[in-house]
Structures are given as C-alpha cells and as structure tokens.
Design a protein around this motif. Sequence first.
Motif: not given
Length: 201
Positions: A13-33
Amino acid sequence: MPSPYLAPSLARFRTSINTRWPGRDKSSDGWIGDAAHQSRTSDHNPAASGVVRALDVDKDGIHVPTVVAAALLHPSVRYVIYNRKIYHVDRRMKPAAYTGANPHTGHIHTSIQHTKAAEADKTDWRPVSSAFTWPLLKLGMEGTNVRQLQGYLNGHGYSLALDGDFGPATDSAVRAFQRKHTPDDVDGVVGPRTSLALRTK
C-alpha cells in the motif's frame, strides 16, 4: 522477539502511494508504535511474530479520497481512521465518530485484519494503483462498481455502508456531491464528469 516489520500487504500500500505521489509529504507517516502506543493496545505495536499491522499516511500531497477509498475497499483491511471518523469492517465501513486522543486529522490510519492471509494479501490497492472504470451508475443498480463508488463517496466525507446497493442513501450522497462539484449534473447519475470529480476534487 523477532525484529519488527510492516505487514507486506501494507508495505505494498505504501509503495503504491509513493509511486502515485512521489513528492508527497511524509511528515505524519508512521507504522511502528512510539512509547505512547506501547503503553496500550495498538496495531502499531509489533505482534509476537514481529509484524506490525497498521500504517499511517500523511494527508498532504495525495488525493485523500482516493487513498481512503483504497483502504476501505481492500479485503485485508479491518478499520480506517481519518479526520475524527472510524470506518470498521463490522459496520461495512460506514463511518462512526472517533473519540480517541488523536483525531487523525493529519494522516490516514489503516489497520489490517489479524490474520496471516491479511498480512500477505497481494490484492492491488485500487484506486491508488489503477483507476476504477465504471459504466453509468444510477439508482437501483447493485454490485462491485456501486461498492467502489460508495468507497469513493465515503472518502469525500459521506456516510455510507459499502453494501453495493445504489439505494436512496447512495443516491442522496451522489446528488450532494454533484451539487458541490458538478452543479450542471445534479441528477444522481454517475457519468464521466461525476466520475472525474470523484477522482480529482
């Protein structure tokens, strides 16, 4: 304990999103608590196997309705939280108010089912990975295309069960969307202009 890792289905899912919007903001991204997550039950905390079953995606630089729709429609997903709403599979992804401490206004949270099948699911994350193509959709129709439409409408903030039934509730949501985005087409029929608006507005 094994080293933590993001469930492969969510990594796709993350790879699909990054491929679709390569310049997106990732400031609020996260996965491990973080420490706050580790003090309570959370899908961001690794399971005994090391797998983490939750992904947060920053809302900036993406088309939020498309990402929300992809999460709501994916067979591995258990629930989604975004903008003070939670969409749970037990409610057929019809949103309810979310009252947790974090309102999830800056990112989209996606949690998958607690199964090996969900972790390994290779189903494409559409419509992020590829657009839906529909015939004309209107009142009285049923099926997968209608369910996809309902996922998109919920991504735009409407409140529908993803039941594949183009009944009065879906008709009302379509007309409300059209009044806002395609005012020349307020007829409840999802044709090319309404479909385009769902993907871009």
